[in-house]
Scaffold this active site. Sequence first.
Site, short mmCIF file in Angstrom:
data_model
loop_
_atom_site.label_atom_id
_atom_site.label_comp_id
_atom_site.label_asym_id
_atom_site.label_seq_id
_atom_site.Cartn_x
_atom_site.Cartn_y
_atom_site.Cartn_z
CE LYS A 1 -5.33 -6.60 -2.29
NZ LYS A 1 -4.44 -5.90 -1.39
CG HIS B 1 -1.91 -1.11 1.21
ND1 HIS B 1 -2.92 -1.24 0.28
CD2 HIS B 1 -2.01 -2.20 2.01
CE1 HIS B 1 -3.61 -2.35 0.52
NE2 HIS B 1 -3.07 -2.94 1.56
CG HIS C 1 -6.14 -4.82 7.15
ND1 HIS C 1 -6.14 -5.67 6.07
CD2 HIS C 1 -7.40 -4.33 7.23
CE1 HIS C 1 -7.36 -5.68 5.52
NE2 HIS C 1 -8.13 -4.86 6.21
#
Length: 145
Positions: free
Chosen positions: A64, A37, A137
Amino acid sequence: MVMGLGPLLLVFMLGLGLIPPALARDDSRYKDFLTKHYDAKPTGRNDRYCETMMKRRGLTSPCKDTNTFIHGSKGSIKAICGNDGNPHRENLRISKSPFQVTTCKHVGGSPWPPCRYRATSGSRYIVVACANDLPVHFDESFFHP
């Protein structure tokens, strides 16, 4: 000289055993978060950017479905887990200020390469899960421009 290194080596080796396994695991989860990310200085934020970055970061076997890249400093992203974030739902934190992001959405029939992505860039608040004050996350379900 060799004799002097023996005790130092022993202390170093003992020190390695004192690192809590949970802390080491959280550090690897943080590194995984950054791989998936984090991109501080993107070159372009278009479909080609998404296709290149998703492949480079190993997110294309299978393709993904959705992934967001955060364009900011590591320090400002980590700070969401501290004073620059607020509690959000259960066990999540939302940033107090928006970040520049690029969201890559898979647009193709097959989940296998070659993967095609559509880029959406903008500024938004981000939501992360934290462990030991580190983001581990990214919550893709939260989208509020």
